[in-house]
Design a protein around this motif. Sequence first.
Motif, PDB file in Angstrom:
ATOM      1  N   PRO A   1      34.283  39.199  40.802  1.00  0.00           N
ATOM      2  CA  PRO A   1      33.831  39.667  42.010  1.00  0.00           C
ATOM      3  C   PRO A   1      34.312  40.995  42.500  1.00  0.00           C
ATOM      4  O   PRO A   1      35.735  41.339  41.913  1.00  0.00           O
ATOM      5  N   CYS A   2      33.495  41.965  42.903  1.00  0.00           N
ATOM      6  CA  CYS A   2      34.282  43.407  43.060  1.00  0.00           C
ATOM      7  C   CYS A   2      34.943  43.326  44.533  1.00  0.00           C
ATOM      8  O   CYS A   2      34.329  42.941  45.546  1.00  0.00           O
ATOM      9  N   PRO A   3      36.267  43.620  44.484  1.00  0.00           N
ATOM     10  CA  PRO A   3      37.238  43.604  45.795  1.00  0.00           C
ATOM     11  C   PRO A   3      36.704  44.429  46.817  1.00  0.00           C
ATOM     12  O   PRO A   3      36.679  43.914  47.874  1.00  0.00           O
TER      13      PRO A   3
ATOM     14  N   ASP B   1      28.447  48.492  48.170  1.00  0.00           N
ATOM     15  CA  ASP B   1      28.454  48.668  46.569  1.00  0.00           C
ATOM     16  C   ASP B   1      29.252  49.924  46.552  1.00  0.00           C
ATOM     17  O   ASP B   1      29.359  50.752  47.012  1.00  0.00           O
ATOM     18  N   CYS B   2      30.353  49.547  45.338  1.00  0.00           N
ATOM     19  CA  CYS B   2      31.458  50.543  44.723  1.00  0.00           C
ATOM     20  C   CYS B   2      30.266  51.285  43.659  1.00  0.00           C
ATOM     21  O   CYS B   2      29.288  50.863  43.300  1.00  0.00           O
ATOM     22  N   PRO B   3      30.884  52.445  43.066  1.00  0.00           N
ATOM     23  CA  PRO B   3      30.345  53.082  42.045  1.00  0.00           C
ATOM     24  C   PRO B   3      29.909  52.275  40.921  1.00  0.00           C
ATOM     25  O   PRO B   3      29.121  52.225  40.075  1.00  0.00           O
ATOM     26  N   PHE B   4      30.716  51.005  40.678  1.00  0.00           N
ATOM     27  CA  PHE B   4      30.799  50.304  39.501  1.00  0.00           C
ATOM     28  C   PHE B   4      30.024  48.998  39.388  1.00  0.00           C
ATOM     29  O   PHE B   4      30.092  48.188  38.693  1.00  0.00           O
ATOM     30  N   CYS B   5      29.895  48.698  40.935  1.00  0.00           N
ATOM     31  CA  CYS B   5      29.123  47.124  41.277  1.00  0.00           C
ATOM     32  C   CYS B   5      27.869  47.198  40.261  1.00  0.00           C
ATOM     33  O   CYS B   5      27.025  48.114  40.312  1.00  0.00           O
ATOM     34  N   GLY B   6      27.431  46.107  39.744  1.00  0.00           N
ATOM     35  CA  GLY B   6      26.435  45.750  38.780  1.00  0.00           C
ATOM     36  C   GLY B   6      26.819  46.176  37.348  1.00  0.00           C
ATOM     37  O   GLY B   6      25.875  45.798  36.441  1.00  0.00           O
TER      38      GLY B   6
END
Length: 86
Positions: free
Chosen positions: A3-5, A13-18
């Motif tokens: 999971p993205c912290p 969403d952060c720039p790298f989510c997904g």
Amino acid sequence: MLPCPFHMLTGLDCPFCGGQRMVVELLHGHFAEAFWLNPGLAIGAPLMTLWWLKHRELTSNAALVILAISLAWGVIRNLVNIAPPA
Ligand SMILES: [Zn+2]
């Protein structure tokens, strides 16, 4: 999947989510699905790889440009609903 912290803390969403799901879709040959999971990363990662293959170094100015583009992508993707065409 890890999971993205940032997403867990903020719901954004952060720039790298997904990115992880994008890699899985790419490995299955689902290029369109991979692209729409994180279009910024799908465009930026190959461009950065090509740039790095040519220059073989990361100057501080280049790092600042990459950071600025990543931050801009992180803001834009949370303001604009980016989805595949219907
Ligand atoms: Zn994230």
